[in-house]
Design an enzyme around this catalytic site. Structure first.
Site, mmCIF file in Angstrom:
data_model
loop_
_atom_site.group_PDB
_atom_site.id
_atom_site.type_symbol
_atom_site.label_atom_id
_atom_site.label_comp_id
_atom_site.label_asym_id
_atom_site.label_seq_id
_atom_site.Cartn_x
_atom_site.Cartn_y
_atom_site.Cartn_z
ATOM 1 N N SER A 67 -4.066 -3.040 -0.335
ATOM 2 C CA SER A 67 -2.911 -3.755 0.223
ATOM 3 C C SER A 67 -3.348 -5.162 0.621
ATOM 4 C CB SER A 67 -2.391 -3.000 1.450
ATOM 5 O OG SER A 67 -1.399 -3.754 2.101
ATOM 6 N N ALA A 68 -2.533 -6.156 0.230
ATOM 7 C CA ALA A 68 -2.934 -7.552 0.443
ATOM 8 C C ALA A 68 -3.008 -7.946 1.914
ATOM 9 C CB ALA A 68 -1.957 -8.483 -0.278
ATOM 10 N N HIS A 69 -2.049 -7.437 2.724
ATOM 11 C CA HIS A 69 -1.973 -7.987 4.087
ATOM 12 C C HIS A 69 -3.079 -7.481 5.007
ATOM 13 C CE1 HIS A 69 0.063 -4.693 6.496
ATOM 14 N NE2 HIS A 69 0.373 -4.266 5.292
ATOM 15 N N ASN A 121 -7.404 4.408 9.377
ATOM 16 C CA ASN A 121 -6.878 3.192 10.006
ATOM 17 C C ASN A 121 -6.895 3.247 11.528
ATOM 18 O OD1 ASN A 121 -4.936 5.145 8.827
ATOM 19 N ND2 ASN A 121 -3.481 4.117 10.162
ATOM 20 N N GLY A 168 0.825 -1.214 0.000
ATOM 21 C CA GLY A 168 0.000 0.000 0.000
ATOM 22 C C GLY A 168 0.852 1.254 0.000
ATOM 23 N N CYS A 177 2.983 3.516 14.897
ATOM 24 C CA CYS A 177 4.019 2.929 15.732
ATOM 25 C C CYS A 177 5.105 2.460 14.793
ATOM 26 C CB CYS A 177 3.390 1.753 16.473
ATOM 27 S SG CYS A 177 4.466 0.982 17.640
HETATM 28 N N1 PLP Z 1 -2.726 3.179 4.098
HETATM 29 C C1 PLP Z 1 -3.359 2.855 5.225
HETATM 30 C C2 PLP Z 1 -4.637 3.528 5.569
HETATM 31 C C3 PLP Z 1 -2.826 1.879 6.077
HETATM 32 O O1 PLP Z 1 -3.467 1.554 7.195
HETATM 33 C C4 PLP Z 1 -1.607 1.261 5.708
HETATM 34 C C5 PLP Z 1 -0.980 0.251 6.591
HETATM 35 O O2 PLP Z 1 -0.899 0.419 7.787
HETATM 36 C C6 PLP Z 1 -0.997 1.634 4.515
HETATM 37 C C7 PLP Z 1 -1.590 2.594 3.731
HETATM 38 C C8 PLP Z 1 0.299 1.025 4.072
HETATM 39 O O3 PLP Z 1 0.111 -0.243 3.513
HETATM 40 P P1 PLP Z 1 1.336 -1.293 3.461
HETATM 41 O O4 PLP Z 1 1.535 -1.777 4.856
HETATM 42 O O5 PLP Z 1 0.850 -2.364 2.539
HETATM 43 O O6 PLP Z 1 2.506 -0.576 2.919
#
Ligand code: PLP
Length: 372
Positions: free
Chosen positions: A190-192, A142, A73, A315
């Site tokens: 984002s996959a995870h 998030n 992501g 974090c």
């Molecule tokens: N955008 C948001 C809203 C997220 O919560 C996160 C991950 O914490 C990311 C982007 C980043 O994604 P990635 O962990 O796949 O780089």
């Protein structure tokens, strides 16, 4: 968690890997070919990538050729913000650092006390003139889970000739996602976050959007992201992408658990604050503050009791900083620095909730905050 008895309530940080993803990754690792090779082995690897592309496109209800696979992501957000060449970039003040900290001279759009982007501030910014902008607004935050009015903001932005990007990383399987209905030009996944492997994501790019690559040399992904594709990771992403629709139909039971958790906290720890609860939120997320007890202290105490949650704040390298999201919402330091995030997933149970409440009540009691 693998092994041990643990309540994992940190699915917004990363979701437990699903068996379908692990199986697909293991199978794909055994494919020898490079997807750019023309021989049979290469074509077999290419088939895996293209099947995954179709599955990932379906998450956002778009044709497969709109999907550009990335290394997560963060990379997708970087590509969106840097790839259009737009000099004026406006993003909400509560974006993930992979949006907020990417380009120089970024303008931030404030949010209301509920954590929702202020549409008047966006309008004022766009009406202020200047070169055509790129606006980036996340679909769901998030930390708080608060859902943003992306479709409305996108319509407004487009009336002013702006391009619109949406970081939708936290949305799949939790709320409906349709890129065309949102009216955005680019969308990050984002996959995870959905039970796939870490280090693989996608930027979905709307028709006609001109995008210059950030990673060059090789021309993969139709020239938008060079480098031999992470075939195994992409296959794992594709495997979980096809589960998202089922997750959405089962998300009601996660919402019931989250709401029960919050109702109990209101009754049992009246000093606790539930942040963002008056706004539309992701059904799996609760952002909770114990005023005066640092988020770090809470997270560590909960961890010792076998409950995994995050500080409300980002974090990084194991260090907890005060949350920029909660500060942007106007919350004072004794709340913004004292909030944790509980985020549930399809595997969360009533027992996890009981365990969290028992552990959190003990943290509060040790700090002299009385349960009701
Ligand atoms: N955008 C948001 C809203 C997220 O919560 C996160 C991950 O914490 C990311 C982007 C980043 O994604 P990635 O962990 O796949 O780089």
């Amino acid at each position: 968690m693998t092994g041990g008895d643990f309540s994992y309530l940190d699915c917004n940080a990363t979701a437990p890997v699903r068996s379908q993803a692990a199986d697909a990754v293991a199978r794909a690792l055994m494919e020898t070919g490079n997807p750019s090779s023309v021989h049979a082995a290469g074509r077999a690897a290419r088939r895996l990538v293209e099947q995954a592309r179709a599955n990932v496109a379906a998450i956002a209800s778009v044709p497969a050729d709109r999907v550009v696979f990335t290394g997560g992501g963060t990379e997708a957000n970087n590509l969106a913000l840097r790839g259009t060449g737009r000099k004026r970039v406006a993003v909400s003040a509560i974006e993930h650092p992979s949006v907020l900290d990417v380009v120089e001279g970024i303008e931030t759009i404030p949010v209301t006390g509920d954590g929702i982007v202020d549409p008047d501030a966006l309008a004022a910014m766009l009406e202020g003139g200047g070169p055509p902008a790129l606006v980036s607004l996340m679909l769901a935050n998030n930390e708080t889970g608060v859902i943003q009015p992306v479709a409305e903001a996108a319509a407004l932005a487009r009336r002013h000739g702006a391009l619109v990007h949406c970081d939708a990383v936290q949305a799949p399987g939790r709320i409906a996602l349709d890129m065309v209905a949102l009216g955005v030009d680019m969308l990050t996944l984002s996959a995870h976050k959905i039970g796939g492997p870490k280090g693989v994501g996608a930027l979905i790019v709307g028709e006609g959007v001109e995008l210059h690559p950030v990673i060059r040399g090789g021309g993969q992904e139709r020239g938008r992201r060079s480098g031999t594709e992470n075939v195994a990771g992409i296959a794992g992403f594709g495997a979980v992408a096809s589960l998202v629709e089922g997750d959405l139909s089962a998300v009601g039971s996660i919402a019931v658990l989250r709401d029960r958790l919050e109702e109990r906290l209101e009754r049992e720890i009246p000093a606790a604050r539930i942040i963002g609860c008056d706004a539309p939120r992701l059904p799996n997320t609760a952002c909770l503050a114990l005023p005066g007890i640092s988020a770090e202290t809470q997270v560590m105490a909960l961890d010792l009791d076998g409950v995994a949650v995050s500080a409300g704040s980002a974090c990084s390298s194991g260090k907890v900083k005060e949350s920029h999201v909660l500060r942007a919402m106007g919350l004072p330091p004794d709340i913004a620095g004292c909030a944790i995030r509980v985020s549930l997933g399809p595997g969360s149970t009533e027992r996890d909730i009981d365990r969290f409440i028992a552990a959190w009540t003990a943290v509060a009691a040790r700090a002299g905050i009385r349960a009701a």
